[in-house]
Design a protein around this motif. Structure first.
Motif, PDB file in Angstrom:
ATOM      1  N   GLU A   1       0.924  -1.241   0.035  1.00  0.00           N
ATOM      2  CA  GLU A   1       0.336   0.065   0.066  1.00  0.00           C
ATOM      3  C   GLU A   1       1.046   1.636   0.172  1.00  0.00           C
TER       4      GLU A   1
ATOM      5  N   MET B   1       0.197   4.630  -2.430  1.00  0.00           N
ATOM      6  CA  MET B   1      -0.117   6.236  -1.863  1.00  0.00           C
ATOM      7  C   MET B   1       0.359   7.138  -2.673  1.00  0.00           C
TER       8      MET B   1
ATOM      9  N   MET C   1      -6.690  10.255 -10.566  1.00  0.00           N
ATOM     10  CA  MET C   1      -7.696   9.724  -9.233  1.00  0.00           C
ATOM     11  C   MET C   1      -7.854   8.400 -10.414  1.00  0.00           C
TER      12      MET C   1
ATOM     13  N   THR D   1      -5.354   5.756  -8.544  1.00  0.00           N
ATOM     14  CA  THR D   1      -5.487   5.287  -7.803  1.00  0.00           C
ATOM     15  C   THR D   1      -6.742   5.029  -6.802  1.00  0.00           C
ATOM     16  N   LEU D   2      -7.928   5.267  -7.133  1.00  0.00           N
ATOM     17  CA  LEU D   2      -8.707   4.450  -6.795  1.00  0.00           C
ATOM     18  C   LEU D   2      -9.167   3.151  -7.929  1.00  0.00           C
TER      19      LEU D   2
ATOM     20  N   VAL E   1      -6.423   1.203  -5.681  1.00  0.00           N
ATOM     21  CA  VAL E   1      -7.147   0.561  -4.159  1.00  0.00           C
ATOM     22  C   VAL E   1      -8.242   0.011  -4.230  1.00  0.00           C
ATOM     23  N   ALA E   2      -8.676  -0.415  -5.232  1.00  0.00           N
ATOM     24  CA  ALA E   2     -10.017  -0.766  -5.151  1.00  0.00           C
ATOM     25  C   ALA E   2      -9.689  -2.376  -5.420  1.00  0.00           C
TER      26      ALA E   2
ATOM     27  N   VAL F   1      -8.542  -3.775  -2.277  1.00  0.00           N
ATOM     28  CA  VAL F   1      -9.760  -4.013  -1.397  1.00  0.00           C
ATOM     29  C   VAL F   1      -9.485  -5.535  -1.377  1.00  0.00           C
TER      30      VAL F   1
ATOM     31  N   TRP G   1      -7.016  -6.819   0.956  1.00  0.00           N
ATOM     32  CA  TRP G   1      -7.369  -6.761   2.432  1.00  0.00           C
ATOM     33  C   TRP G   1      -8.565  -7.933   2.506  1.00  0.00           C
ATOM     34  N   VAL G   2      -9.637  -7.939   2.137  1.00  0.00           N
ATOM     35  CA  VAL G   2     -10.315  -9.157   2.147  1.00  0.00           C
ATOM     36  C   VAL G   2      -9.491 -11.015   2.248  1.00  0.00           C
TER      37      VAL G   2
END
Lengths: 517, 503
Positions: free
Chosen positions: B153, B157, B176, B179-180, B183-184, B187, B190-191
Motif C-alpha cells: 500500500e 499511496m 484519480m 489511485t482509485l 486501491v480497489a 480491497v 485485504w479481504v
C-alpha cells in the motif's frame, strides 16, 4: 463502600468546580489561563488513574446490599477497562483544552463553564465505561450528553451554534426516551437492572424468543446508536458538528463515540451475551447501514466539518462490526475483537484530535471552514497541510499511519465465516472514503492558493500539540504493539466475568437437570 | 534458528535507505535543490550497490536454503488473536525477489538521474519518490503478510500526488483513476488476507507458515479455490491484468518521467509478484484450479495491448499499451505453472522493467523540450537527436524481442512454457510479439526517419545525466540478453521450489 475508587473523578470534578469558581471570583482572569488549568487538571486526573493500572477489579456495591454480594450487585466496577477509558478521557480533555485556548479567547465572553464542562463530560464517559448496572449507565450517559448539549451551543452569539444545540437536545432527548423504554422492557422481563442479574435471568428464561426482550434490545441499541451517531440515528450529527465550536466538534467525534462504545462493550459483553442471536443481526445491519450512509453522503459535502461528521459516522460503522463479531463469536473471539476495537478507537481518537488541532490552527487564522478554502494550503502553511493529510490518510487506512494497522487488526480480529460479507463491505467503504479524502488533499496540494493569501504562521502551542499528535499517529501506525497489549489487558475483565457467569449458569443448569432427570 | 544475520542487515539497509533518504529530505530546506539532488543521487547509488550485492550474494544450487538473508524481529506477539510470531518484521529474499530487488535498484537510480532536472517542488517530489521506492523494496523483501501489505500500500499511496502535482495531460483525471483502481484492487487483497489468516487459524501473519498451511491442506481446497481470485484480481489490477488495465494507459500518459519509469518499471511488477507470493505460494490448490482462466486473460491482455498500441498517436499511450501487452506475457508465464514458464515470467518482469524505464526516459527527454507527444508532429529526429534515437531504438528492439537483448530471453522462456501446456495460447502469444514489431517499427519510421520537420531544429540531444541513466538501463538489457545464466540460475532455483511446479 470503597469511596477511594472515585479518587480520579474527585480530582476532575473538583477542578471543574474550582475552574468555574475562579472566573466567578476573578472575572478578569485571562481565558487561556483557564485552558491551561484544565490541561493540568486533566493531567492530574490521568495521573491519579494510573494508580489503578493492573489492580484487581473492584466494585462499588449497590446501596442496601451492604456489599455482601461482591461483584454481582455492583453499580460501578473499577478495573483495567475503566482505567483505560479514564486515561483516554483524560487525554482527550487535555488535548481539547489546549486546542480551545486561542479559539475560545477570541470568541466567547466567558470560558470557565466551557472548561469545567469538559472535565465533567470526561467523568461522565468514565462511568459509562465503569457502570455495571443500567440506571447508573443511563445517568452517566445523560451526564455526558448534557455537558455536550451546552458545549455545542456555547457560542451564544452564533446562530448556527444555537441551532445545532437545539437540534442536538431535541433528538438527544428523543433517543434517551428510547433508551429508557428499552431499559424498562428489559427490567420488566428480568426483574433487575444489574448486568450480571440480567444475564442470569435471561439465560434461566430458556431459549424461547420473547418479543419484549427483542424490542428491548433494539431500543437500547437505537438509544446508544444515537449517541455514537450510527445510521439511521445520525441525523443530528452533521448539524451539531457544523454548529459547534471547532474543538467541540473534535470532542464530539472522539469522546462521545469512545464513551458510547465503552458502554456498549461492557453491556453487550456481559448482560446480553446469552441472547446474542437476538441482537447480532440488528448490529450487523446497523453497521452496514452506518458505514454505507456515512461514506456515501460524505462524498457530496462541501463543508469541512460536515465532511468530518459523515466520515466519523462511517468510522462508527467499522467499529460496530466488532460488536456484531462479539455476538457471533465466543468469549475468546469477543475478547480479541474488543481488544482490537479499543486499539482502533485509540488510533481513531489520536487521528481525529490531530486533524482538529490542525483545523483549529487553520481556522484561527482564516475563519473559513469550507473544503474549497483549503486551496493551496500546501503553499501557505505546509505543516498544517501535512498533518491534515496524515490524519485523513489515517482514517482511510493507509500504511505508516494509525488507521492502517488498527483497522487491519480490528477487521482481522472480527473476521469469521458469518461476518466476512460485513468485513468486505467495511474494506470497500474505506476505499470509498479514500475518494473524498483525496478530494480534500487535492485542494491543498494540486491548486495554487487563492489570490492574496500569504504564508501564515501557527501559534507555537498548537504547532507543538499538532506535531505531537501527528507523531502519535505514525507511532501507532508503525508500532501498534504497546497500545494493543494495553487494550488487551483492558478487555480481559469484560469477558472473564462473562465466562464465569456462563460457567455458573451451565453448572446451574446441570444441577437442575440432575435434580429433575 | 540461526539466520545469516549479517546479510539480513544488508536487506534491512536496502529497505531503510529510501526511508532514510526521505526523512533526511524532510529537513532540507525546499530552496536548496542542489542538496536535494545530491542526497537523492547518493542514496540512489547506495541502493543500487546494495541491490547488486543482494543479487550476487544469493546462493543457488544444492544445499542453498530457499529463503536467504533473513532477519526477523518480533513486532507484536501473544496479544489477543496474535499467537507466537504474530507479526514480525521478517525480511528475506529468494531468487525471485533478489532479481526484483536488482531491478528496483537499477530503475530507481536511473529514475533519480532522470528526475534531477526537475525544477518544480523538487524536495516534495523526492520525498514521495523515496516513499514509493521504499514501499517497493519492502514488498519484495517482506515475509510477513502484515508488512507485505503495509509496503504494498505504501508503494501505491504516493502516486496520487506524484502524478497529480508533477504530471501532464489530464493529470488529475489520470491520478484519480489510477489511485482509485489500484486501491480497489487492494480491497480484494485485504479481504483475502483476513479470510486466509482466519482460516489458517495460526494466529500469525508469518508468510512461510501460511505457505505451509496452503500446501499441507490446513487451508482446504474449497477455500483456496474461493479466495484465489481475490488475490489474483487484487494484485492483477496493479499488473495491468485485462480487463482491469484501464488505469495503465491514462496513468502513464499523465505521470512525470521518473514516476513513469518507476511505475511501469517496478511498480507493475509488484502485482505479478503478489500473484506469486499470495496466489501460487499461499493457495496452490486454488492456483491449479484457476490458472487456465489467468492464461486466457493474460493472452487477451497480450494481444489486446499490442493491437491497441498499433493505433495510438501518443508516445506514452503506445508505451502504456505495450506495457499491458508485456505484462500479459508475464501473466501467461505465471499461468503455465511449469518452471520454465514461470522463470520466463520473472525474467520478463525484469526485462520489461528495464526496457520500459528506458522508453519512458526517452519520451521524457523529448517531451521536456517539445511539449507534445503526438507522433504526427515529429519526423526525421535522427538528424537532431542522434543519441536519443540510438537509445530509443535499443529499447524498442528489446521490446520487440530481438535476440541478444533481454526481451528475447524472457519471452523465449515464456513461449516455450506456454507451448508445453497450452499450445494454442502459445501461438497467440507469438502473434502478439509480431504485432509488437509492427507498432514499434511504425513509430520508428514516423519519428526517427522520414522528412525532417524544421520546427524541431533546436531540439537538444540527451543530457549527460540522461545518457548515464540510459546507459545503465541499456547495460542491463544487453547483459540479460547475452548472459542470462545468472538470472536463470537464481530465479529458476526458487521457481523450482514453488508448490505444484511441473519442471
Amino acid at each position: 463502600m470503597d469511596y477511594k475508587l472515585f479518587i480520579p473523578e474527585y480530582i476532575a470534578g473538583g477542578c471543574a468546580v474550582a475552574i468555574i469558581g475562579l472566573e466567578l471570583f476573578m472575572p478578569k482572569v485571562r481565558r487561556d489561563i483557564l485552558a491551561y488549568l484544565t490541561f493540568f487538571a486533566a493531567l492530574a486526573w490521568g495521573a491519579a488513574s494510573l494508580f489503578f493500572v493492573g489492580s484487581d477489579p473492584k466494585t462499588f456495591p449497590m446501596p442496601g446490599t451492604g456489599g455482601v454480594e461482591e461483584g454481582v450487585a455492583g453499580l460501578i466496577q473499577v478495573d483495567n477497562f475503566t482505567t483505560f477509558f479514564r486515561l483516554l478521557g483524560a487525554g482527550i480533555v487535555a488535548v481539547v483544552a489546549l486546542q480551545s485556548a486561542a479559539y475560545m479567547r477570541d470568541r466567547a465572553q466567558t470560558a470557565s463553564e466551557y472548561y469545567g464542562l469538559l472535565l465533567v463530560a470526561g467523568a461522565g464517559m468514565v462511568y459509562m465505561a465503569a457502570a455495571r448496572e443500567l440506571i447508573t449507565a443511563y445517568i452517566s450517559l445523560e451526564l455526558l450528553s448534557f455537558c455536550l448539549y451546552i458545549l455545542v451551543g456555547y457560542l451564544k452569539k452564533d446562530k448556527l451554534s444555537s441551532e445545532a444545540s437545539l437540534k442536538y437536545i431535541l433528538l438527544g432527548a428523543f433517543s434517551s426516551a428510547m433508551l429508557l423504554y428499552g431499559i424498562s422492557l428489559i427490567y420488566g422481563v428480568t426483574g433487575t437492572t444489574t448486568y450480571d442479574g440480567i444475564a442470569a435471568a435471561l439465560s434461566e428464561r430458556g431459549s424461547d424468543t420473547d418479543p419484549a426482550v427483542v424490542v428491548g434490545f433494539v431500543l437500547i441499541l437505537a438509544g446508544v446508536g444515537f449517541k455514537v451517531s450510527a445510521a439511521p440515528f445520525h441525523m443530528w450529527a452533521p448539524d451539531a458538528y457544523q454548529g459547534a465550536p471547532l474543538p467541540i466538534t473534535g470532542f464530539l467525534s472522539t469522546l462521545s463515540k469512545a464513551a458510547g462504545f465503552a458502554l456498549v462493550l461492557r453491556l453487550f459483553s456481559s448482560a446480553f451475551t446469552t441472547d446474542a442471536e437476538m441482537w447480532r443481526w440488528a448490529v450487523s445491519v446497523l453497521a452496514a447501514a452506518t458505514m454505507l450512509i456515512g461514506n456515501l453522503v460524505a462524498i457530496q459535502q462541501t463543508n469541512l466539518k460536515r465532511l468530518v461528521a459523515y466520515s466519523s459516522i462511517g468510522q462508527v460503522g467499522y467499529m460496530l462490526i466488532v460488536i456484531a463479531a462479539i455476538g457471533y463469536g465466543d468469549a475468546e473471539v469477543g475478547r480479541d475483537a474488543s481488544a482490537a476495537l479499543l486499539l482502533h478507537i485509540v488510533g481513531y481518537v489520536v487521528s481525529t484530535l490531530a486533524l482538529f488541532s490542525a483545523l483549529t490552527a487553520y481556522y484561527n487564522k482564516t475563519g473559513d471552514d469550507s473544503i474549497e478554502g483549503l486551496r493551496g494550503l500546501s503553499e501557505t502553511q505546509p505543516f498544517l497541510a501535512l498533518v491534515i493529510t496524515i490524519s485523513l490518510f489515517s482514517f482511510a487506512g493507509l500504511p505508516f499511519f494509525a488507521g492502517f494497522a488498527t483497522k487491519l487488526l480490528m477487521f482481522q480480529a472480527a473476521t469469521s465465516t458469518e461476518l466476512l460479507w460485513l468485513i468486505g463491505l467495511g474494506v470497500l467503504n474505506s476505499f470509498i472514503s479514500l475518494y473524498y479524502y483525496l478530494m480534500v488533499m487535492r485542494q491543498m496540494y494540486l491548486f495554487d492558493p487563492m489570490a492574496g493569501l500569504k504564508r501564515f504562521s501557527v501559534n507555537p502551542l498548537l504547532m507543538v500539540l499538532t506535531a505531537g499528535l501527528a507523531a502519535g499517529i505514525v507511532f501507532i501506525g508503525v508500532y501498534p504493539g504497546p497500545v494493543f497489549e494495553g487494550a488487551e489487558r483492558a478487555t480481559n475483565p469484560l469477558f472473564d466475568r462473562g465466562a464465569d457467569i456462563a460457567s455458573t449458569i451451565a453448572g446451574g443448569n446441570e444441577d437442575a437437570q440432575a435434580r429433575n432427570p | 534458528m540461526t539466520f545469516d544475520e549479517g546479510q539480513g542487515y544488508v536487506v534491512l539497509a536496502t529497505l531503510l535507505a529510501p526511508l532514510v533518504a526521505m526523512t533526511i529530505l524532510l529537513f532540507v530546506p525546499g530552496d536548496r535543490k542542489d542538496v536535494v539532488r545530491y542526497v537523492s543521487g547518493f542514496f540512489g547509488a547506495v541502493m543500487l550497490a546494495l541491490s547488486i550485492y543482494i543479487f550476487v550474494a544469493f546462493q543457488f544450487g544444492d544445499g542453498a536454503s530457499s529463503i536467504q538473508m533473513q532477519l526477523r524481529w518480533d513486532w507484536i506477539e501473544n496479544t489477543a488473536f496474535l499467537g507466537e510470531d504474530g507479526i514480525q518484521l521478517y525480511l528475506g529474499v529468494d531468487g525471485i525477489s533478489a532479481a526484483m530487488a536488482l531491478l528496483t535498484g537499477i530503475v530507481a537510480f536511473a529514475g533519480t538521474l532522470a528526475a534531477s532536472k526537475l525544477d518544480y517542488r523538487t524536495k516534495d517530489f523526492f520525498i514521495l519518490y523515496w516513499a514509493l521506492v521504499g514501499g517497493v523494496y519492502g514488498t519484495f523483501f517482506a515475509l510477513d503478510l502484515f508488512f507485505f501489505f503495509f509496503f504494498y500500500e505504501l508503494a501505491v499511496m504516493p502516486l496520487y500526488l506524484l502524478i497529480g502535482v508533477w504530471g501532464s495531460t489530464r493529470k488529475e483525471y489520470g491520478a484519480m483513476k489510477l489511485t482509485l483502481m489500484l486501491v480497489a484492487g487492494s480491497v480484494l487483497i485485504w479481504v483475502g488476507i483476513f479470510a486466509t489468516v482466519h482460516e489458517a487459524g495460526l494466529g500469525t501473519f508469518n508468510m512461510p507458515a501460511l505457505w505451509a498451511a496452503g500446501q499441507d491442506g490446513t487451508l482446504d481446497p474449497t477455500f483456496q479455490k474461493t479466495f484465489f481470485p481475490f488475490f489474483v484480481i487484487g494484485c492483477g489490477v496493479l499488473a495491468a491484468l485485462w480487463p482491469f488495465h484501464t488505469w495503465s494507459p491514462d496513468g502513464h500518459m499523465s505521470a512525470p518521467t521518473a514516476v513513469s519509469m518507476v511505475h511501469a518499471g517496478v511498480l507493475m511488477k509488484l502485482g505479478a509478484f503478489g500473484i506469486i507470493r499470495l496466489g501460487i505460494q499461499m493457495l496452490p490448490e486454488g492456483a491449479e484450479f484457476w490458472m487456465p482462466g489467468l492464461m486466457v486473460l493474460g493472452t487477451i491482455g497480450a494481444v489486446y495491448g499490442a493491437v491497441a498500441a498499433l493505433t495510438q498517436r501518443d508516445f506514452k499511450l503506445i508505451s502504456g499499451y505495450s506495457s499491458v501487452s508485456h505484462m500479459g506475457y508475464v501473466l501467461m508465464g505465471l499461468a503455465t505453472m511449469n518452471s520454465i514458464g514461470i522463470t520466463g515470467a520473472v525474467m520478463q518482469m525484469f526485462s520489461h522493467g528495464v526496457m520500459t524505464a528506458l522508453v519512458f526516459l526517452m519520451i521524457g527527454a523529448l517531451y521536456d523540450q517539445a511539449h507534445t507527444r503526438d507522433l504526427k508532429d515529429f519526423g526525421g529526429l535522427g538528424k537532431v537527436m542522434p543519441m536519443w534515437v540510438v537509445f530509443y531504438t535499443i529499447a524498442g528492439l528489446a521490446n520487440v524481442g530481438l535476440p541478444g537483448l533481454s526481451g528475447f530471453t524472457a519471452e523465449f522462456h515464456i513461449f516455450v512454457g506456454t507451448f508445453k501446456t497450452y499450445p494454442l495460447f502459445g501461438g497467440l502469444a507469438v502473434f502478439a510479439a509480431a504485432l509488437a514489431a509492427a507498432y514499434m517499427l511504425r513509430m520508428f519510421s514516423i519519428v526517427f526517419f522520414g522528412p525532417f520537420n524544421p520546427r524541431w531544429s533546436d531540439l537538444k540531444d540527451l543530457t549527460p545525466l540522461e545518457r548515464m541513466s540510459g546507459a545503465l538501463l541499456i547495460g542491463s538489457i544487453v547483459i540479460m540478453g547475452v548472459w542470462w545464466a545468472p538470472f536463470v540460475d537464481r530465479i529458476g532455483f526458487s521457481v523450482e521450489q514453488l508448490p505444484r511446479m511441473v519442471s
